[in-house]
Scaffold this motif. Structure first.
Motif, PDB file in Angstrom:
ATOM      1  N   LEU A 139       0.844  -1.182   0.000  1.00  0.00           N
ATOM      2  CA  LEU A 139       0.000   0.000   0.000  1.00  0.00           C
ATOM      3  C   LEU A 139       0.888   1.243   0.000  1.00  0.00           C
ATOM      4  N   GLY A 140       0.562   2.215  -0.819  1.00  0.00           N
ATOM      5  CA  GLY A 140       1.293   3.478  -0.838  1.00  0.00           C
ATOM      6  C   GLY A 140       0.623   4.492   0.071  1.00  0.00           C
ATOM      7  N   LEU A 141       1.402   5.169   0.907  1.00  0.00           N
ATOM      8  CA  LEU A 141       0.862   6.113   1.885  1.00  0.00           C
ATOM      9  C   LEU A 141       1.273   7.547   1.539  1.00  0.00           C
ATOM     10  N   TYR A 142       0.283   8.436   1.506  1.00  0.00           N
ATOM     11  CA  TYR A 142       0.491   9.856   1.216  1.00  0.00           C
ATOM     12  C   TYR A 142      -0.025  10.694   2.381  1.00  0.00           C
ATOM     13  N   ASP A 143       0.505  11.905   2.512  1.00  0.00           N
ATOM     14  CA  ASP A 143      -0.054  12.807   3.513  1.00  0.00           C
ATOM     15  C   ASP A 143      -1.217  13.592   2.896  1.00  0.00           C
ATOM     16  N   GLU A 144      -1.783  14.516   3.647  1.00  0.00           N
ATOM     17  CA  GLU A 144      -2.958  15.248   3.172  1.00  0.00           C
ATOM     18  C   GLU A 144      -2.624  16.211   2.043  1.00  0.00           C
ATOM     19  N   ASP A 145      -1.339  16.519   1.862  1.00  0.00           N
ATOM     20  CA  ASP A 145      -0.919  17.400   0.777  1.00  0.00           C
ATOM     21  C   ASP A 145      -0.459  16.626  -0.452  1.00  0.00           C
ATOM     22  N   GLU A 146      -0.763  15.317  -0.488  1.00  0.00           N
ATOM     23  CA  GLU A 146      -0.405  14.448  -1.621  1.00  0.00           C
ATOM     24  C   GLU A 146       1.090  14.205  -1.724  1.00  0.00           C
ATOM     25  N   ARG A 147       1.830  14.392  -0.649  1.00  0.00           N
ATOM     26  CA  ARG A 147       3.254  14.064  -0.658  1.00  0.00           C
ATOM     27  C   ARG A 147       3.417  12.597  -0.315  1.00  0.00           C
ATOM     28  N   TYR A 148       4.218  11.885  -1.133  1.00  0.00           N
ATOM     29  CA  TYR A 148       4.380  10.449  -0.917  1.00  0.00           C
ATOM     30  C   TYR A 148       5.301  10.188   0.266  1.00  0.00           C
ATOM     31  N   LEU A 149       4.871   9.296   1.178  1.00  0.00           N
ATOM     32  CA  LEU A 149       5.595   9.048   2.422  1.00  0.00           C
ATOM     33  C   LEU A 149       6.342   7.720   2.439  1.00  0.00           C
ATOM     34  N   GLY A 150       5.830   6.716   1.742  1.00  0.00           N
ATOM     35  CA  GLY A 150       6.422   5.381   1.772  1.00  0.00           C
ATOM     36  C   GLY A 150       5.327   4.332   1.696  1.00  0.00           C
ATOM     37  N   PHE A 151       5.714   3.071   1.855  1.00  0.00           N
ATOM     38  CA  PHE A 151       4.728   2.009   1.708  1.00  0.00           C
ATOM     39  C   PHE A 151       4.488   1.272   3.020  1.00  0.00           C
ATOM     40  N   GLY A 152       3.413   0.507   3.015  1.00  0.00           N
ATOM     41  CA  GLY A 152       3.101  -0.388   4.114  1.00  0.00           C
ATOM     42  C   GLY A 152       2.558  -1.686   3.558  1.00  0.00           C
ATOM     43  N   LEU A 153       2.390  -2.668   4.422  1.00  0.00           N
ATOM     44  CA  LEU A 153       1.844  -3.959   4.027  1.00  0.00           C
ATOM     45  C   LEU A 153       0.512  -4.175   4.735  1.00  0.00           C
ATOM     46  N   LEU A 154      -0.489  -4.588   3.983  1.00  0.00           N
ATOM     47  CA  LEU A 154      -1.799  -4.851   4.552  1.00  0.00           C
ATOM     48  C   LEU A 154      -1.734  -6.082   5.452  1.00  0.00           C
ATOM     49  N   ARG A 155      -2.106  -5.906   6.693  1.00  0.00           N
ATOM     50  CA  ARG A 155      -2.069  -7.012   7.651  1.00  0.00           C
ATOM     51  C   ARG A 155      -3.446  -7.376   8.188  1.00  0.00           C
ATOM     52  N   GLY A 156      -4.432  -6.590   7.842  1.00  0.00           N
ATOM     53  CA  GLY A 156      -5.790  -6.904   8.269  1.00  0.00           C
ATOM     54  C   GLY A 156      -6.780  -6.028   7.535  1.00  0.00           C
ATOM     55  N   LEU A 157      -7.831  -6.647   6.986  1.00  0.00           N
ATOM     56  CA  LEU A 157      -8.865  -5.917   6.267  1.00  0.00           C
ATOM     57  C   LEU A 157     -10.218  -6.302   6.841  1.00  0.00           C
ATOM     58  N   ASP A 158     -10.893  -5.341   7.443  1.00  0.00           N
ATOM     59  CA  ASP A 158     -12.230  -5.549   8.004  1.00  0.00           C
ATOM     60  C   ASP A 158     -13.215  -4.844   7.077  1.00  0.00           C
ATOM     61  N   VAL A 159     -13.782  -5.612   6.132  1.00  0.00           N
ATOM     62  CA  VAL A 159     -14.669  -5.009   5.140  1.00  0.00           C
ATOM     63  C   VAL A 159     -15.981  -4.546   5.760  1.00  0.00           C
ATOM     64  N   GLU A 160     -16.423  -5.212   6.815  1.00  0.00           N
ATOM     65  CA  GLU A 160     -17.670  -4.817   7.472  1.00  0.00           C
ATOM     66  C   GLU A 160     -17.550  -3.427   8.076  1.00  0.00           C
ATOM     67  N   ASN A 161     -16.412  -3.162   8.734  1.00  0.00           N
ATOM     68  CA  ASN A 161     -16.208  -1.871   9.398  1.00  0.00           C
ATOM     69  C   ASN A 161     -15.350  -0.906   8.597  1.00  0.00           C
ATOM     70  N   ARG A 162     -15.013  -1.290   7.342  1.00  0.00           N
ATOM     71  CA  ARG A 162     -14.280  -0.422   6.417  1.00  0.00           C
ATOM     72  C   ARG A 162     -12.949   0.045   7.001  1.00  0.00           C
ATOM     73  N   SER A 163     -12.217  -0.880   7.620  1.00  0.00           N
ATOM     74  CA  SER A 163     -10.939  -0.518   8.244  1.00  0.00           C
ATOM     75  C   SER A 163      -9.811  -1.405   7.751  1.00  0.00           C
ATOM     76  N   LEU A 164      -8.581  -0.854   7.837  1.00  0.00           N
ATOM     77  CA  LEU A 164      -7.387  -1.571   7.403  1.00  0.00           C
ATOM     78  C   LEU A 164      -6.335  -1.502   8.501  1.00  0.00           C
ATOM     79  N   GLU A 165      -5.624  -2.610   8.696  1.00  0.00           N
ATOM     80  CA  GLU A 165      -4.435  -2.617   9.538  1.00  0.00           C
ATOM     81  C   GLU A 165      -3.225  -2.674   8.623  1.00  0.00           C
ATOM     82  N   VAL A 166      -2.295  -1.747   8.823  1.00  0.00           N
ATOM     83  CA  VAL A 166      -1.156  -1.605   7.915  1.00  0.00           C
ATOM     84  C   VAL A 166       0.142  -1.658   8.709  1.00  0.00           C
ATOM     85  N   PHE A 167       1.052  -2.518   8.258  1.00  0.00           N
ATOM     86  CA  PHE A 167       2.382  -2.644   8.857  1.00  0.00           C
ATOM     87  C   PHE A 167       3.306  -1.699   8.103  1.00  0.00           C
ATOM     88  N   THR A 168       3.748  -0.622   8.747  1.00  0.00           N
ATOM     89  CA  THR A 168       4.499   0.406   8.036  1.00  0.00           C
ATOM     90  C   THR A 168       5.446   1.139   8.973  1.00  0.00           C
TER      91      THR A 168
END
Length: 399
Positions: free
Chosen positions: A342-371
């Protein structure tokens, strides 16, 4: 050991070098040096010196830097070119020349790394921008100021997304670079075939370089541009296995000291995916040989999250496309996406780096990211590659 002035030591990584005397690498003065695995660096001895090398090397008389590189520096300085585009095959020496230019040209230099397969400034799967005054032995020493997450290691089949990245990088440079700065653009080695040709021409038209530096002969389709030919600097071709090993090492570097972070789709923008972009629907019961956890439909897509991975035949997909009147269907389990980049950006669209998806809760629309990114995140983009525990890549189908 004693090494005479005018000698080049070609040191292959992994290796450690210590020097008592004067020496340089690509025009950068050094006293000690670590050469990483998969690289060979030319250490040019400027005066009789005591040198200690722990690792493999060979000694050759004279400098291994091609004379055409020195002429290129003179031409850029004389003509005042500000934007230089490097064009060449894989392992032709583009990154080495970018390093040499960063050291030899006057003033501040912006390095633009568009090689998503062997990225030096960003990480594999991303384009990166950095700035330097020189004094580097590799462009990997230049820290990333901004970038663009592509999410795959090859532009083949993803030319449109890569060109969006080039356009984004170009716009960012307009804000970052000052008058008098030089911009050195390192690109991929994909240059053969019609698709590669069209891709390169599109990049050139977006970036509008003042000079295109061609390794060996200028191809016919660049002859209407301002070009300059240089000799290749390649000491040893890297195998696919070595390239994969280098990428794994780079991934490890970028997630060093990483931690789990939780994000909600209501708080951050989730992009480069149709996930959470449709309306929740009740999926047809009994169609799939697995329990459906979540289903959503958009104007042209259908996403179905199932409890466990399931085989879906072409005929069933065709039927679902007709029933739901969509163009794309993605049927997936959360386990299939575990390790997704996963690519991570700040609110100003500046690229920060990547993370790895470690948990996806589709019911609650949440992600756990190892970064390792600890800054505020405004946007998360899905890639198309996931990494296993050994940081080896697998292409994965994503919503």
């Amino acid at each position: 050991m004693k090494v005479e002035a005018g000698t080049t030591l070609l040191v292959e990584g992994r290796a450690e070098v210590r020097i008592q005397g004067k020496a340089e690498v690509f025009g950068c003065p050094i006293e000690s040096l670590t050469v990483s695995e998969g690289k060979i660096l030319p250490i040019y001895i400027l005066e009789d010196s005591d040198v200690d090398v722990e690792g493999s090397y060979i000694a050759v008389k004279g400098s291994t830097i091609p004379e055409s590189w020195n002429k290129l520096v003179e031409k850029i300085e004389k003509e005042g070119y500000s934007k230089i585009f490097l064009f060449g095959d894989t392992d032709s020496g583009k990154s080495s020349l970018a390093t040499y230019l960063a050291n030899k040209l006057e003033g501040r230099k912006w390095l633009v790394d568009l090689d998503i397969g062997q990225s030096d400034i960003a990480h594999p799967c991303a384009m990166g921008i950095g700035v330097t005054e020189g004094g580097i032995t590799s462009i990997s020493e230049v820290g990333m100021i901004d970038g663009f997450f592509v999410g795959t290691i090859t532009p083949t089949g993803r030319e449109a997304r890569c060109l969006r990245g080039v356009a984004s990088i170009t716009a960012k440079l307009e804000d970052l670079a000052r008058e008098g700065d030089r911009i050195i653009i390192d690109t991929t080695g994909w240059i053969k075939g019609k698709r590669a040709r069209e891709y390169k021409l599109a990049k050139i038209e977006i970036l509008k370089p003042d000079l295109i530096v061609c390794f060996e002969k200028t191809p016919y389709y660049l002859r209407n541009f301002n070009t300059f030919e240089v000799e290749s600097f390649v000491l040893k071709k890297r195998s696919r296995e070595v390239r994969s090993s280098i990428r794994s090492r780079l991934y490890a570097k970028w997630i060093e000291n990483a931690q789990l972070r939780k994000f909600n789709a209501d708080d951050v923008e989730i992009d480069n995916t149709t996930l959470f972009k449709g309306e929740r629907i009740e999926f047809l019961e009994g169609v799939l040989d697995a329990r459906v956890i979540f289903a959503e439909k958009g104007a042209d897509f259908l996403n179905v999250c199932v409890e466990k991975e399931v085989e879906v035949g072409g005929e069933l997909i065709k039927a679902l496309l007709e029933v739901y009147e969509v163009k794309d269907i993605c049927i997936f389990s959360t386990e299939q996406l575990n390790g997704l980049m996963l690519g991570l950006y700040d609110e100003d669209e500046r690229y920060l780096g990547f993370g790895l998806l470690r948990g996806l809760d589709v019911e609650n629309r949440s992600l756990e990211v190892f970064t390792a990114v600890d800054a505020e995140v405004g946007k998360i983009e899905f890639g198309e590659i996931k990494l296993d525990d050994n940081l080896k890549e697998t292409i994965v189908r994503v919503p």
